[in-house]
Design a protein around this motif. Sequence first.
Motif, PDB file in Angstrom:
ATOM      1  N   TYR A 153       0.818  -1.217   0.000  1.00  0.00           N
ATOM      2  CA  TYR A 153       0.000   0.000   0.000  1.00  0.00           C
ATOM      3  C   TYR A 153       0.852   1.268   0.000  1.00  0.00           C
ATOM      4  O   TYR A 153       0.357   2.361   0.288  1.00  0.00           O
ATOM      5  N   GLY A 154       2.144   1.123  -0.310  1.00  0.00           N
ATOM      6  CA  GLY A 154       3.006   2.286  -0.435  1.00  0.00           C
ATOM      7  C   GLY A 154       3.373   2.935   0.883  1.00  0.00           C
ATOM      8  O   GLY A 154       3.889   4.064   0.893  1.00  0.00           O
ATOM      9  N   ALA A 155       3.131   2.239   2.006  1.00  0.00           N
ATOM     10  CA  ALA A 155       3.472   2.810   3.311  1.00  0.00           C
ATOM     11  C   ALA A 155       4.919   2.560   3.688  1.00  0.00           C
ATOM     12  O   ALA A 155       5.421   3.150   4.657  1.00  0.00           O
ATOM     13  N   LEU A 156       5.597   1.695   2.944  1.00  0.00           N
ATOM     14  CA  LEU A 156       7.019   1.419   3.118  1.00  0.00           C
ATOM     15  C   LEU A 156       7.676   1.297   1.760  1.00  0.00           C
ATOM     16  O   LEU A 156       7.070   0.758   0.822  1.00  0.00           O
ATOM     17  N   PRO A 157       8.938   1.749   1.635  1.00  0.00           N
ATOM     18  CA  PRO A 157       9.679   1.499   0.389  1.00  0.00           C
ATOM     19  C   PRO A 157       9.909   0.002   0.205  1.00  0.00           C
ATOM     20  O   PRO A 157       9.969  -0.758   1.173  1.00  0.00           O
ATOM     21  N   GLY A 158      10.040  -0.407  -1.027  1.00  0.00           N
ATOM     22  CA  GLY A 158      10.163  -1.822  -1.337  1.00  0.00           C
ATOM     23  C   GLY A 158      11.377  -2.496  -0.746  1.00  0.00           C
ATOM     24  O   GLY A 158      11.366  -3.705  -0.496  1.00  0.00           O
ATOM     25  N   ASP A 159      12.467  -1.741  -0.516  1.00  0.00           N
ATOM     26  CA  ASP A 159      13.701  -2.350  -0.006  1.00  0.00           C
ATOM     27  C   ASP A 159      13.858  -2.184   1.503  1.00  0.00           C
ATOM     28  O   ASP A 159      14.890  -2.545   2.073  1.00  0.00           O
ATOM     29  N   ALA A 160      12.845  -1.652   2.180  1.00  0.00           N
ATOM     30  CA  ALA A 160      12.954  -1.379   3.623  1.00  0.00           C
ATOM     31  C   ALA A 160      12.684  -2.639   4.441  1.00  0.00           C
ATOM     32  O   ALA A 160      11.849  -3.469   4.080  1.00  0.00           O
ATOM     33  N   ARG A 161      13.416  -2.769   5.527  1.00  0.00           N
ATOM     34  CA  ARG A 161      13.158  -3.835   6.505  1.00  0.00           C
ATOM     35  C   ARG A 161      13.291  -3.228   7.910  1.00  0.00           C
ATOM     36  O   ARG A 161      14.219  -3.544   8.662  1.00  0.00           O
ATOM     37  N   PRO A 162      12.372  -2.363   8.258  1.00  0.00           N
ATOM     38  CA  PRO A 162      12.506  -1.620   9.517  1.00  0.00           C
ATOM     39  C   PRO A 162      12.037  -2.418  10.728  1.00  0.00           C
ATOM     40  O   PRO A 162      11.327  -3.425  10.619  1.00  0.00           O
ATOM     41  N   LYS A 163      12.430  -1.941  11.888  1.00  0.00           N
ATOM     42  CA  LYS A 163      11.845  -2.425  13.133  1.00  0.00           C
ATOM     43  C   LYS A 163      10.415  -1.881  13.214  1.00  0.00           C
ATOM     44  O   LYS A 163      10.138  -0.763  12.762  1.00  0.00           O
ATOM     45  N   ILE A 164       9.530  -2.665  13.793  1.00  0.00           N
ATOM     46  CA  ILE A 164       8.123  -2.279  13.883  1.00  0.00           C
ATOM     47  C   ILE A 164       7.804  -1.851  15.310  1.00  0.00           C
ATOM     48  O   ILE A 164       8.113  -2.568  16.265  1.00  0.00           O
ATOM     49  N   ARG A 165       7.205  -0.684  15.444  1.00  0.00           N
ATOM     50  CA  ARG A 165       6.753  -0.195  16.737  1.00  0.00           C
ATOM     51  C   ARG A 165       5.245   0.089  16.619  1.00  0.00           C
ATOM     52  O   ARG A 165       4.779   0.579  15.604  1.00  0.00           O
ATOM     53  N   TYR A 166       4.521  -0.222  17.694  1.00  0.00           N
ATOM     54  CA  TYR A 166       3.066  -0.142  17.643  1.00  0.00           C
ATOM     55  C   TYR A 166       2.566   1.079  18.407  1.00  0.00           C
ATOM     56  O   TYR A 166       2.933   1.299  19.564  1.00  0.00           O
ATOM     57  N   ARG A 167       1.737   1.854  17.772  1.00  0.00           N
ATOM     58  CA  ARG A 167       1.167   3.037  18.396  1.00  0.00           C
ATOM     59  C   ARG A 167       0.152   2.637  19.479  1.00  0.00           C
ATOM     60  O   ARG A 167      -0.443   1.560  19.420  1.00  0.00           O
ATOM     61  N   SER A 168      -0.050   3.528  20.427  1.00  0.00           N
ATOM     62  CA  SER A 168      -1.106   3.306  21.412  1.00  0.00           C
ATOM     63  C   SER A 168      -2.465   3.510  20.734  1.00  0.00           C
ATOM     64  O   SER A 168      -2.549   4.105  19.646  1.00  0.00           O
ATOM     65  N   TRP A 169      -3.497   3.018  21.353  1.00  0.00           N
ATOM     66  CA  TRP A 169      -4.856   3.085  20.795  1.00  0.00           C
ATOM     67  C   TRP A 169      -5.697   3.999  21.668  1.00  0.00           C
ATOM     68  O   TRP A 169      -5.723   3.856  22.899  1.00  0.00           O
ATOM     69  N   ASP A 170      -6.365   4.956  21.047  1.00  0.00           N
ATOM     70  CA  ASP A 170      -7.218   5.889  21.770  1.00  0.00           C
ATOM     71  C   ASP A 170      -8.629   5.304  21.846  1.00  0.00           C
ATOM     72  O   ASP A 170      -9.337   5.243  20.834  1.00  0.00           O
ATOM     73  N   TRP A 171      -9.020   4.862  23.040  1.00  0.00           N
ATOM     74  CA  TRP A 171     -10.325   4.241  23.225  1.00  0.00           C
ATOM     75  C   TRP A 171     -11.423   5.258  23.544  1.00  0.00           C
ATOM     76  O   TRP A 171     -12.555   4.863  23.879  1.00  0.00           O
ATOM     77  N   SER A 172     -11.146   6.546  23.432  1.00  0.00           N
ATOM     78  CA  SER A 172     -12.190   7.543  23.674  1.00  0.00           C
ATOM     79  C   SER A 172     -13.388   7.264  22.769  1.00  0.00           C
ATOM     80  O   SER A 172     -13.231   6.979  21.584  1.00  0.00           O
ATOM     81  N   LYS A 173     -14.581   7.345  23.339  1.00  0.00           N
ATOM     82  CA  LYS A 173     -15.793   7.038  22.574  1.00  0.00           C
ATOM     83  C   LYS A 173     -15.993   8.062  21.469  1.00  0.00           C
ATOM     84  O   LYS A 173     -15.969   9.270  21.708  1.00  0.00           O
ATOM     85  N   ALA A 174     -16.197   7.587  20.246  1.00  0.00           N
ATOM     86  CA  ALA A 174     -16.345   8.470  19.092  1.00  0.00           C
ATOM     87  C   ALA A 174     -17.426   7.937  18.167  1.00  0.00           C
ATOM     88  O   ALA A 174     -17.142   7.303  17.152  1.00  0.00           O
TER      89      ALA A 174
END
Length: 245
Positions: free
Chosen positions: A218-239
């Motif tokens: 989906y074009g979110a990473l370059p084709g030759d990239a192999r980065p470490k993955i870090r996970y964002r926190s999740w905002d559970w505020s009611k929306a």
Amino acid sequence: MSRPASATTQSDRSPTTLARELLLAHKLGEPTEDLRSALATATAEDLHRVRSDRRTALAFWLNCYNAGTQHLLAEHPELYESPLRFVRFFHAPAVSVAGAALPLDRIENGILRGGRSKYGLGYLPKVYVTDFERRYRLEDCDPRLHFALNCGAESCPAIRAYEPDRVDDQLDLATRSYLDATVAYDPGTNVVRVPRVFLWFRGDFGGRTGIRSFLKSYGALPGDARPKIRYRSWDWSKAPGGFVE
């Protein structure tokens, strides 16, 4: 999303159309009781296409889930606000289909994810599976559904009304839009920060290697990239709401 003009009665509409109309009614603030009743009284014959056609099933169950979320948020907001949200909200009946009262958990994990547990990072089968789930569950888990399901949290993706003949294009659009807004790749540190659903459902994406491949597609990473993955926190505020324009 706009409601198509139709002269047919609710009983003449397919369950797929009813589910989409139900979701649109929530968006427009219109009454939903008749649409909910029509879905609840649908027959197994009415649901034949939902069982036999993958695209129909995806559109139908995505719309049922998102409509069910909006119903619970409007009628029972205390369930979401409870400290026991993950039991009270996600296991409360959200929508009835063919006589079966379905919680969000059952639609997402028992049907759309093909009977996978929401625990175990997406690698474990669901322990308790009802006959209804076995009858209607999808054979394969399409990971794009994680960017289409809205459970009422601030961090959830936007809500769309899905249609069988367009569902794959719509899911690609939903996925790309959400990733564009939430994924950040830093080539300097070789780290990519991604939404937390990639952690919760890592197995649905094929592990870390699969996550990287998914992001690249989906074009979110370059084709030759192999980065470490870090996970964002999740905002559970009611929306509530959160529909695309």
